[in-house]
Design a protein around this motif. Sequence first.
Motif, PDB file in Angstrom:
ATOM      1  N   LEU A 121      63.025  -9.308  44.082  1.00 57.81           N
ATOM      2  CA  LEU A 121      64.403  -9.313  43.602  1.00 57.81           C
ATOM      3  C   LEU A 121      64.512  -8.322  42.455  1.00 57.81           C
ATOM      4  O   LEU A 121      63.776  -8.406  41.466  1.00 57.81           O
ATOM      5  N   SER A 122      65.379  -7.346  42.616  1.00 56.55           N
ATOM      6  CA  SER A 122      65.596  -6.370  41.557  1.00 56.55           C
ATOM      7  C   SER A 122      67.092  -6.131  41.426  1.00 56.55           C
ATOM      8  O   SER A 122      67.887  -6.692  42.182  1.00 56.55           O
ATOM      9  N   CYS A 123      67.448  -5.324  40.490  1.00 57.03           N
ATOM     10  CA  CYS A 123      68.857  -5.063  40.227  1.00 57.03           C
ATOM     11  C   CYS A 123      69.516  -4.438  41.465  1.00 57.03           C
ATOM     12  O   CYS A 123      69.153  -3.348  41.891  1.00 57.03           O
ATOM     13  N   GLY A 124      70.445  -5.150  42.057  1.00 53.17           N
ATOM     14  CA  GLY A 124      71.216  -4.599  43.165  1.00 53.17           C
ATOM     15  C   GLY A 124      70.685  -4.855  44.552  1.00 53.17           C
ATOM     16  O   GLY A 124      71.365  -4.589  45.535  1.00 53.17           O
ATOM     17  N   GLU A 125      69.429  -5.382  44.685  1.00 56.37           N
ATOM     18  CA  GLU A 125      68.911  -5.638  46.032  1.00 56.37           C
ATOM     19  C   GLU A 125      67.759  -6.625  46.006  1.00 56.37           C
ATOM     20  O   GLU A 125      67.149  -6.880  44.970  1.00 56.37           O
ATOM     21  N   ILE A 126      67.482  -7.156  47.172  1.00 57.19           N
ATOM     22  CA  ILE A 126      66.267  -7.924  47.403  1.00 57.19           C
ATOM     23  C   ILE A 126      65.554  -7.237  48.554  1.00 57.19           C
ATOM     24  O   ILE A 126      66.180  -6.850  49.544  1.00 57.19           O
TER      25      ILE A 126
END
Length: 146
Positions: free
Chosen positions: A79-84
């Motif tokens: 999980l990161s900023c803007g997407e998984i």
Amino acid sequence: MESEGADTARLVSRPRTAAEARQEVEFALYPLSCSPDPRYRSAHLAGVWDATLIASELVGHVLHHRADLSRDCFLVCTLSCGEITISVTDPCDEVLPASPVSPDARRGGLEGAGWWLVHQLADQVDIAQLPEGGRSITAAVPLSGP
């Protein structure tokens, strides 16, 4: 779940069923649903259905088609900023089509429908051959929000 920095967290599991894969993705996305910021909660809602479906399709495919039952299927959710991103290891060396065609009953029913669906829902799908044999399939699922 391990944190890789302020904006990234990774969850590694060995699901035995597609249902377990869906639960793992929901767990990976859970921090977004608890956020006081409504934009993060919106990102959770936007991504949870697509991400759980992709994980279910990829893990289900591996579990259904693997010949060596002693080799585990690994699921990694990042999980990161803007997407998984959802990565699944697969002990199979079978070549998958880079551009799957949409399912058509006249061409043999629903064979390949899951692979086609993964490509429709993900922003990007990559396949990497593993040195010990098999492959890793990674799908990036966009999340709306910050």
